[in-house]
Design an enzyme around this catalytic site. Structure first.
Site, PDB file in Angstrom:
ATOM      1  N   ARG A 172       0.854  -1.189   0.000  1.00  0.00           N
ATOM      2  CA  ARG A 172       0.000   0.000   0.000  1.00  0.00           C
ATOM      3  C   ARG A 172       0.886   1.233   0.000  1.00  0.00           C
ATOM      4  O   ARG A 172       2.034   1.196   0.417  1.00  0.00           O
ATOM      5  CB  ARG A 172      -0.935  -0.003   1.209  1.00  0.00           C
ATOM      6  CG  ARG A 172      -0.244  -0.281   2.542  1.00  0.00           C
ATOM      7  CD  ARG A 172      -1.262  -0.501   3.628  1.00  0.00           C
ATOM      8  NE  ARG A 172      -2.000   0.703   3.925  1.00  0.00           N
ATOM      9  CZ  ARG A 172      -1.585   1.651   4.751  1.00  0.00           C
ATOM     10  NH1 ARG A 172      -0.429   1.544   5.373  1.00  0.00           N
ATOM     11  NH2 ARG A 172      -2.309   2.726   4.982  1.00  0.00           N
ATOM     12  N   ARG A 176      -3.519  10.350   2.407  1.00  0.00           N
ATOM     13  CA  ARG A 176      -4.501  10.849   3.375  1.00  0.00           C
ATOM     14  C   ARG A 176      -5.295  11.982   2.740  1.00  0.00           C
ATOM     15  O   ARG A 176      -4.696  12.928   2.237  1.00  0.00           O
ATOM     16  CB  ARG A 176      -3.797  11.373   4.622  1.00  0.00           C
ATOM     17  CG  ARG A 176      -3.134  10.290   5.416  1.00  0.00           C
ATOM     18  CD  ARG A 176      -2.600  10.878   6.699  1.00  0.00           C
ATOM     19  NE  ARG A 176      -1.717   9.929   7.325  1.00  0.00           N
ATOM     20  CZ  ARG A 176      -0.722  10.255   8.125  1.00  0.00           C
ATOM     21  NH1 ARG A 176      -0.491  11.535   8.413  1.00  0.00           N
ATOM     22  NH2 ARG A 176       0.039   9.332   8.661  1.00  0.00           N
ATOM     23  N   ARG A 255      20.042  -4.444   2.687  1.00  0.00           N
ATOM     24  CA  ARG A 255      20.444  -3.110   2.239  1.00  0.00           C
ATOM     25  C   ARG A 255      21.120  -2.423   3.417  1.00  0.00           C
ATOM     26  O   ARG A 255      20.824  -2.702   4.573  1.00  0.00           O
ATOM     27  CB  ARG A 255      19.238  -2.288   1.798  1.00  0.00           C
ATOM     28  CG  ARG A 255      18.755  -2.655   0.417  1.00  0.00           C
ATOM     29  CD  ARG A 255      17.722  -1.665  -0.098  1.00  0.00           C
ATOM     30  NE  ARG A 255      16.538  -1.605   0.722  1.00  0.00           N
ATOM     31  CZ  ARG A 255      16.032  -0.502   1.254  1.00  0.00           C
ATOM     32  NH1 ARG A 255      16.621   0.654   1.070  1.00  0.00           N
ATOM     33  NH2 ARG A 255      14.938  -0.548   1.982  1.00  0.00           N
ATOM     34  N   ARG A 286      17.909  11.357   1.884  1.00  0.00           N
ATOM     35  CA  ARG A 286      17.350  12.353   2.805  1.00  0.00           C
ATOM     36  C   ARG A 286      18.463  13.024   3.592  1.00  0.00           C
ATOM     37  O   ARG A 286      19.598  12.537   3.628  1.00  0.00           O
ATOM     38  CB  ARG A 286      16.320  11.736   3.734  1.00  0.00           C
ATOM     39  CG  ARG A 286      16.779  10.489   4.454  1.00  0.00           C
ATOM     40  CD  ARG A 286      15.615   9.887   5.237  1.00  0.00           C
ATOM     41  NE  ARG A 286      16.085   8.873   6.163  1.00  0.00           N
ATOM     42  CZ  ARG A 286      15.395   8.384   7.173  1.00  0.00           C
ATOM     43  NH1 ARG A 286      14.176   8.829   7.397  1.00  0.00           N
ATOM     44  NH2 ARG A 286      15.894   7.462   7.967  1.00  0.00           N
ATOM     45  N   GLU A 311      21.981  10.867   3.967  1.00  0.00           N
ATOM     46  CA  GLU A 311      21.810   9.420   4.003  1.00  0.00           C
ATOM     47  C   GLU A 311      21.786   8.869   2.576  1.00  0.00           C
ATOM     48  O   GLU A 311      21.071   9.402   1.725  1.00  0.00           O
ATOM     49  CB  GLU A 311      20.477   9.132   4.694  1.00  0.00           C
ATOM     50  CG  GLU A 311      20.452   7.848   5.455  1.00  0.00           C
ATOM     51  CD  GLU A 311      19.153   7.709   6.236  1.00  0.00           C
ATOM     52  OE1 GLU A 311      19.066   8.251   7.353  1.00  0.00           O
ATOM     53  OE2 GLU A 311      18.233   7.060   5.716  1.00  0.00           O
ATOM     54  N   TYR A 359      12.614  -6.699   9.465  1.00  0.00           N
ATOM     55  CA  TYR A 359      12.665  -5.340   9.977  1.00  0.00           C
ATOM     56  C   TYR A 359      11.736  -5.254  11.185  1.00  0.00           C
ATOM     57  O   TYR A 359      10.565  -5.623  11.108  1.00  0.00           O
ATOM     58  CB  TYR A 359      12.226  -4.312   8.908  1.00  0.00           C
ATOM     59  CG  TYR A 359      12.266  -2.931   9.519  1.00  0.00           C
ATOM     60  CD1 TYR A 359      13.470  -2.239   9.597  1.00  0.00           C
ATOM     61  CD2 TYR A 359      11.128  -2.369  10.102  1.00  0.00           C
ATOM     62  CE1 TYR A 359      13.536  -1.008  10.224  1.00  0.00           C
ATOM     63  CE2 TYR A 359      11.202  -1.142  10.733  1.00  0.00           C
ATOM     64  CZ  TYR A 359      12.400  -0.469  10.785  1.00  0.00           C
ATOM     65  OH  TYR A 359      12.479   0.737  11.427  1.00  0.00           O
ATOM     66  N   ASP A 361      10.512  -2.464  14.186  1.00  0.00           N
ATOM     67  CA  ASP A 361      10.616  -1.191  14.887  1.00  0.00           C
ATOM     68  C   ASP A 361      10.986  -1.482  16.341  1.00  0.00           C
ATOM     69  O   ASP A 361      10.814  -2.606  16.821  1.00  0.00           O
ATOM     70  CB  ASP A 361       9.281  -0.442  14.816  1.00  0.00           C
ATOM     71  CG  ASP A 361       9.200   0.454  13.587  1.00  0.00           C
ATOM     72  OD1 ASP A 361      10.251   0.984  13.166  1.00  0.00           O
ATOM     73  OD2 ASP A 361       8.086   0.620  13.054  1.00  0.00           O
TER      74      ASP A 361
END
Ligand code: FDA
Length: 378
Positions: A172, A176, A255, A286, A311, A359, A361
Site C-alpha cells: 500500500r 490521506r 540493504r 534524505r 543518508e 525489519y 521497529d
C-alpha cells in the site's frame, strides 16, 4: 551465569532486564564497543547535539504493555514526527496528503474531489495485475504522484529501476485525504528525554547483569564463544541467523545506509528534522538535522552551528552494517531453512531483527522480547 545473551540491542537488553529482575544472573556480550545496538546515540563532539549513530530513531507504539515497560526506564518528550520532501525545488509534506495533492496540482480540491482524481489517475493499471513496483504504485496513487514522489526515491533506495523491482515490495502507499501530516498513527510517540543511551544504560543497570563489550560470539579467543557455550548455558542469540550457521544455507541479503555527517556553520539548516530528496539529481535519499528532534533543548544547543547527516542507500556487502532485509525469494527460502536448523539448536533462542531476518521497529523488538521471556524463558 544462568543466561548468555548475544547482542545488547533492545531485544537483548529487554531479555536481560527481565531475567535479572527475576533473579537470574545474566551475561550480555556485544561485539561493538557500546551497548544498545542500532538505537544507540551519542553527543556530537563539536556541538553536543545528540546524534543517532545508526540512523534516525523515533519511538512510537500503540502497545500498552510496551509503553508501560519503556516508561520504567525513561520519560519521553512530546516530539511529533513529520517528514517533508523536496521535488523540483519545492517542498511538500509527507505522507502524501491533501496538502501535498493541492500543492502539487496547484488546486484546492476537497477530500471528495481529490479522492476522485486519484481514483481516476490510478485506473491506468489493475493493482492485482501489476507486474512491477512501478505498475503497482501507479495502480495505487496514479502516475503523476508516483513519478514525482515515489519513482526516483525508490530507485535511489534500491539502486534499481522500479520497473525492474517486484510489485510485492509495496502493498500500500498511504494517501490521506486530510491535511494531517503526522508521520506515525500510533497512540504514543516521543523521544527519550535524556537520550537513547541513558535509557539503554538504565535497562542494563542491575547487579545481576554483566555486560562485556568488544566481545564477538564467533571469536574463539574469548571465553564466551559459540563452541564453548552452546549446550552449556541457555543462550539468547540476536546476531545474524545466517552467520550463526556459517552461511550454510546461503547469505541472506540486506540493504545498508551510508551516513555522511557534517557540522554546518548555521543555527538552522533546514527547519525540520527530516527532509527527503525525491529526485534523481540529488544522490542522497534524505538529510537529517538532529537538533530538531529536541526543540526543548534549544537553550543547550549552539545557535551558530548544527549537525546534518546525508543518508545514502545501497546493497550491503558482507563488511557493511545490515539494515533492511532485501527479502528476495531466495532469501525467504534461506530463512525457512535456517528456521529449521535453529529448531535443532539445544537451548539457543533466536530473536531480534538479525536473529529473525526481519525489519522490527523498536516497540516490536521490545514486544517480541517480552513475549519470548514470558512464553519461553521465565
Ligand atoms: P540491534 O541490531 O539493535 O542489536 C543487535 C546487537 O547484536 C548489535 O549491538 C550487534 O553489535 C550485536 N551482535 C551482532 N552479532 C554479534 C556477535 N557475533 N557477537 C556479539 N554481538 C553481536 N525503529 C523505530 O521504532 N523507529 C525508528 O525510527 C527506527 N529507525 C531505524 C532506522 C534505521 C536506519 C534502522 C536500520 C532501524 C531503525 N529502527 C527504528 C529499528 C531499530 O533499530 C530496531 O528495532 C532495533 O535495532 C532492534 O533491536 P535488536 O536488538 O533486534 O537489534
Amino acid at each position: 551465569m544462568d543466561l548468555l545473551i548475544v547482542g545488547s540491542g533492545l531485544f537483548g537488553l529487554t531479555i536481560a532486564e527481565r531475567a535479572a529482575a527475576s533473579g537470574r544472573r545474566v551475561t550480555v556480550i556485544d561485539r561493538r564497543s557500546h551497548i544498545g545496538g542500532n538505537a544507540y546515540s551519542e553527543a556530537d563532539p563539536e556541538t553536543g547535539i545528540e546524534v543517532h549513530r545508526y540512523g534516525a530513531h523515533l519511538f512510537h507504539t500503540s502497545n500498552p504493555a510496551v509503553w508501560e515497560y519503556v516508561n520504567r526506564f525513561t520519560t519521553f518528550t512530546d516530539y511529533v514526527h513529520r517528514v517533508y520532501t523536496t521535488h523540483r525545488g519545492v517542498v511538500y509534506p509527507l505522507p502524501i496528503n491533501l496538502g501535498t495533492i493541492n500543492q502539487f496540482f496547484q488546486a484546492s480540491y476537497s477530500p471528495t474531489q481529490a479522492r476522485a482524481l486519484i481514483h481516476e489517475q490510478a485506473g491506468e493499471f489493475e493493482s492485482h495485475a501489476a507486474v512491477s513496483l512501478e505498475e503497482k504504485a501507479i495502480a495505487l496513487i496514479g502516475r503523476p504522484l508516483y513519478e514525482a514522489f515515489i519513482r526516483d526515491y525508490t530507485a535511489k533506495q534500491w539502486q534499481t529501476d522500479p520497473r525492474e523491482l517486484p510489485a510485492e515490495i509495496i502493498s500500500r502507499l498511504p494517501v490521506r485525504y486530510t491535511y494531517d501530516n503526522r508521520y506515525f498513527n500510533d497512540t504514543w510517540e516521543g523521544l527519550p528525554t535524556d537520550g537513547y543511551t541513558a535509557w539503554l544504560e538504565r535497562m542494563a543497570d542491575h547487579p545481576n547483569i554483566d555486560v562485556r563489550l568488544d566481545t564477538d560470539f564467533f571469536d574463539d579467543s574469548q571465553p564466551l564463544h559459540k563452541a564453548a557455550t552452546v549446550g552449556q548455558v541457555p543462550i539468547v542469540y540476536t546476531g545474524p541467523v545466517d552467520r550463526y550457521f556459517d552461511d550454510a544455507e546461503g547469505a541472506l541479503s540486506w540493504r545498508t545506509l551510508d551516513f555522511e555527517r557534517e557540522v554546518v556553520p548555521v543555527g538552522d539548516f533546514q527547519g525540520t528534522s527530516v527532509m527527503n530528496y525525491a529526485d534523481a539529481d540529488a544522490p542522497h535519499t534524505r538529510i537529517l538535522e538532529f537538533r530538531h528532534f529536541h526543540p526543548e533543548r534549544a537553550d543547550r544547543y549552539p545557535t551558530d552551528k548544527t549537525v546534518i547527516v546525508r543518508e545514502y542507500s545501497r546493497f550491503a556487502t558482507p563488511q557493511d552494517e545490515p539494515y533492511y532485509p532485501v527479502n528476495t525469494p531466495a532469501d525467504r527460502a534461506g530463512l525457512l531453512a535456517y528456521r529449521e536448523l535453529a529448531k535443532g539448536e539445544k537451548d539457543v533462542h533466536f530473536g531480534g531483527r538479525l536473529g529473525t531476518y526481519q525489519y522490527l521497529d523498536m516497540h516490536m523488538a521490545i514486544g517480541s522480547a517480552l513475549s519470548m521471556w514470558n512464553n519461553r524463558l521465565s
